[in-house]
Write an enzyme that holds these catalytic residues in place. Structure first.
Site, short mmCIF file in Angstrom:
data_model
loop_
_atom_site.label_atom_id
_atom_site.label_comp_id
_atom_site.label_asym_id
_atom_site.label_seq_id
_atom_site.Cartn_x
_atom_site.Cartn_y
_atom_site.Cartn_z
N PRO A 23 -54.65 -98.91 49.46
CA PRO A 23 -55.06 -98.54 50.83
C PRO A 23 -54.09 -99.38 51.82
O PRO A 23 -54.03 -100.42 51.45
CB PRO A 23 -56.49 -99.10 50.98
CG PRO A 23 -56.77 -99.78 49.73
CD PRO A 23 -55.80 -99.33 48.83
N MET A 24 -53.52 -98.69 52.82
CA MET A 24 -52.85 -99.59 53.61
C MET A 24 -52.97 -98.94 54.98
O MET A 24 -52.94 -97.80 55.59
CB MET A 24 -51.18 -99.40 53.41
CG MET A 24 -50.71 -99.99 52.14
SD MET A 24 -49.06 -99.87 51.80
CE MET A 24 -49.16 -98.19 51.15
N ALA A 25 -53.62 -100.09 55.96
CA ALA A 25 -53.89 -99.86 57.21
C ALA A 25 -52.93 -99.19 57.89
O ALA A 25 -51.82 -99.84 58.02
CB ALA A 25 -54.35 -101.28 57.95
N GLN A 77 -61.94 -96.71 51.47
CA GLN A 77 -61.87 -98.12 51.42
C GLN A 77 -63.02 -98.65 52.35
O GLN A 77 -62.44 -98.38 53.72
CB GLN A 77 -60.57 -98.98 51.17
CG GLN A 77 -61.06 -100.26 50.86
CD GLN A 77 -59.50 -101.14 50.93
OE1 GLN A 77 -59.06 -101.24 52.18
NE2 GLN A 77 -59.47 -101.99 50.11
N CYS A 108 -58.30 -108.75 52.20
CA CYS A 108 -57.57 -108.91 53.21
C CYS A 108 -57.32 -110.45 53.70
O CYS A 108 -58.34 -111.22 53.74
CB CYS A 108 -58.33 -108.33 54.42
SG CYS A 108 -57.51 -108.44 55.99
N GLY A 212 -49.43 -105.36 42.65
CA GLY A 212 -48.46 -106.32 43.20
C GLY A 212 -47.21 -106.14 42.87
O GLY A 212 -46.95 -106.28 41.44
N GLY A 235 -48.57 -100.28 46.62
CA GLY A 235 -48.73 -100.43 48.03
C GLY A 235 -47.26 -100.04 48.65
O GLY A 235 -46.68 -99.03 48.45
N ARG A 236 -46.47 -101.19 48.86
CA ARG A 236 -45.15 -101.22 49.56
C ARG A 236 -44.24 -100.31 48.95
O ARG A 236 -43.39 -100.08 49.80
CB ARG A 236 -44.87 -102.61 49.89
CG ARG A 236 -45.85 -103.28 50.72
CD ARG A 236 -45.56 -105.10 50.70
NE ARG A 236 -45.87 -105.50 49.45
CZ ARG A 236 -45.52 -106.70 48.87
NH1 ARG A 236 -44.87 -107.39 49.66
NH2 ARG A 236 -45.74 -107.05 47.71
C1 LIG Z 1 -49.18 -102.20 55.80
C2 LIG Z 1 -50.16 -102.94 54.95
C3 LIG Z 1 -51.69 -102.66 55.07
C4 LIG Z 1 -52.44 -102.86 54.34
N1 LIG Z 1 -53.71 -102.47 54.27
C5 LIG Z 1 -54.73 -102.83 53.18
C6 LIG Z 1 -55.91 -102.59 53.51
O1 LIG Z 1 -56.48 -101.93 54.61
N2 LIG Z 1 -56.89 -102.65 52.51
C7 LIG Z 1 -56.49 -103.34 51.30
O2 LIG Z 1 -57.24 -103.79 50.39
N3 LIG Z 1 -55.25 -103.92 51.01
C8 LIG Z 1 -54.34 -103.48 52.12
N4 LIG Z 1 -53.01 -103.87 52.13
C9 LIG Z 1 -52.73 -104.43 50.67
C10 LIG Z 1 -52.17 -103.37 49.68
O3 LIG Z 1 -53.14 -102.55 49.49
C11 LIG Z 1 -51.68 -104.15 48.43
O4 LIG Z 1 -52.78 -104.81 47.80
C12 LIG Z 1 -50.49 -105.15 48.55
O5 LIG Z 1 -49.65 -104.50 49.53
C13 LIG Z 1 -49.92 -105.54 47.49
O6 LIG Z 1 -49.34 -104.35 46.77
P1 LIG Z 1 -47.69 -103.72 46.54
O7 LIG Z 1 -46.97 -104.96 46.15
O8 LIG Z 1 -47.89 -102.66 45.71
O9 LIG Z 1 -47.50 -103.56 47.93
C14 LIG Z 1 -52.12 -103.45 53.03
C15 LIG Z 1 -50.60 -103.87 52.74
C16 LIG Z 1 -49.92 -103.51 53.62
C17 LIG Z 1 -48.13 -103.68 53.59
#
Ligand SMILES: Cc1cc2nc3c(=O)[nH]c(=O)nc-3n(C[C@H](O)[C@H](O)[C@H](O)COP(=O)(O)O)c2cc1C
Length: 392
Positions: A23-25, A77, A108, A212, A235-236
């Site tokens: 989930p990414m806001a 979420q 968060c 991660g 995510g990213r």
């Molecule tokens: C722009 C953005 C928004 C995010 N919003 C949420 C969110 O709403 N809920 C959540 O649990 N994690 C959120 N995250 C965290 C990601 O879900 C994830 O845990 C984190 O980016 C690490 O994973 P990654 O290395 O694959 O990016 C957000 C991350 C980013 C970059």
């Protein structure tokens, strides 16, 4: 070495590949989820919404709860700090919105969230965490909907919570726990600690999802091999690269997964990487889906933030990039995309490179007064926030 998982089972929900879109806001709206789903199987989670916002019928919250017509598993979420609100919100999601999977946000790191004891701060209060999970699971079980939780390692290295969180998740009937291998203090800095994910896998019997620093499908395979996780949360790595879900699905489609993946990384498989022409098509599709869901003007505005990610490493002049980042209609987008060289090959130097938020660690984790004094917090009242949208 044990075989790679080929699917993900979360209670009543079965996903054809062990891959979850994090989930990414501001990113994982209905349009983006559809775009990713067009690439390959996976569980595509909606942007975070607040329990209180939902319970009180807040308009912004309702607007975020939009699903694509082809979305087969509605996955949302939820943010919450009060067991009563969370239970009611889960009831609404399952009963009124046909949601098939609910994830709870306990990760968060944003100061305005942790200051109130929410997000990544909450698992410090083990008793309160249990109360919230029990309430969510009770409401969801009436609909046979699995509840999962997503968390971080802890507040900082001296206040780790993930093993307790895993135990509590298991004891409360939570279907799985996703662990982002960073502390709240780290925010997005440094490297995710995959060893912690492995430790959690060893400590609990419920599925653990590792999260991660998965930038390529090969990272996902490596994480699962290294940790024994039941699946990955990405995510990213997929920002401006929705086709990552195609690579991920292929990588986990064993028995050929590993060798297929090897060849994705190898010279002979370069054609798997999209050239700029294919990326252009993807960009157009993304803007089109956003426009369908939000209207053209808002959709194009929403699309702007994705432009830099899509074009990272590709040849495109500064002026064109700037114009794309100000796009306000699909017609303008088409005209500008035409200026990109469709033959330009994928910039292989970008493979495996971090993208999106990184930044530096927080100087300190902002917490409510006296938060650390008591690690249980049963019955503790943390004010529910209706308008929290920062999420991650
Ligand atoms: C722009 C953005 C928004 C995010 N919003 C949420 C969110 O709403 N809920 C959540 O649990 N994690 C959120 N995250 C965290 C990601 O879900 C994830 O845990 C984190 O980016 C690490 O994973 P990654 O290395 O694959 O990016 C957000 C991350 C980013 C970059």
């Amino acid at each position: 070495m044990s075989a790679l998982p080929t699917e993900l089972v979360l209670g009543s929900v079965r996903v054809d590949t062990p891959v979850v879109l994090a989930p990414m806001a501001g990113i994982t709206n209905a349009a983006y989820r559809r775009l990713c789903a067009e690439q390959g199987a996976g569980l595509y989670v909606c942007e975070m919404i607040t329990s209180r916002g939902l319970v009180e019928g807040d308009e912004t919250t309702k607007k975020m709860l939009v699903f694509d017509e082809l979305e087969s598993i509605r996955s949302v979420q939820l943010y919450g700090t009060d067991p009563v609100y969370v239970g009611k919100a889960v009831e609404i999601l399952c009963g009124e919105y046909g949601v098939a999977h609910v994830d709870l946000n306990f990760g968060c790191p944003v100061p305005k969230v942790t200051r109130k004891g929410g997000g990544g701060a909450l698992p410090w209060k083990r008793g309160l965490l249990a109360e919230i999970l029990i309430s969510a699971v009770a409401a969801a079980s009436a609909y046979d909907v699995p509840v999962t939780m997503k968390t971080r390692k802890g507040l900082d290295d001296d206040h780790l919570t993930y093993l307790d969180a895993g135990r509590i998740a298991q004891e409360t009937g939570t279907a799985a726990i996703a662990l982002h291998g960073r502390t709240v203090e780290q925010a997005y800095s440094g490297q995710a600690d995959w060893d912690a994910i492995g430790e959690l896998v060893a400590a609990v019997d419920i599925p653990v999802l590792g999260n991660g620093d998965i930038w390529e499908a090969s990272d996902a395979v490596r994480m699962v091999e290294q940790t024994g996780a039941a699946g990955v949360v990405v995510g990213r790595g997929c920002l401006g690269r929705p086709w990552l879900f195609r690579d991920l699905a292929a990588a986990f489609a064993t028995p050929g997964g590993r060798s297929r993946l090897g060849s994705i990384q190898g010279a002979e498989s370069r054609p798997v990487l999209p050239n700029l022409g294919e990326v252009r098509t993807m960009m157009r599709r993304h803007a089109e889906l956003l426009s369908e869901h939000m209207g053209e003007e808002r959709g194009c505005k929403e699309f702007r933030k994705h432009v830099t990610w899509y074009l990272k490493g590709f040849p495109a002049g500064g002026e064109l990039r700037r114009a794309l980042a100000l796009v306000d209609s699909l017609a303008t987008l088409d005209r500008l995309l035409d200026e990109l060289d469709p033959e330009a090959p994928f910039p292989v130097g970008e493979l495996g490179a971090p993208r999106g938020r990184q930044g530096s660690p927080r100087k300190r984790v902002v917490l409510p007064e006296g938060w650390l004094d008591d690690a249980d917090g049963s019955g503790w009242h943390v004010q529910e926030d209706a308008h929290e949208v920062t999420g991650g």
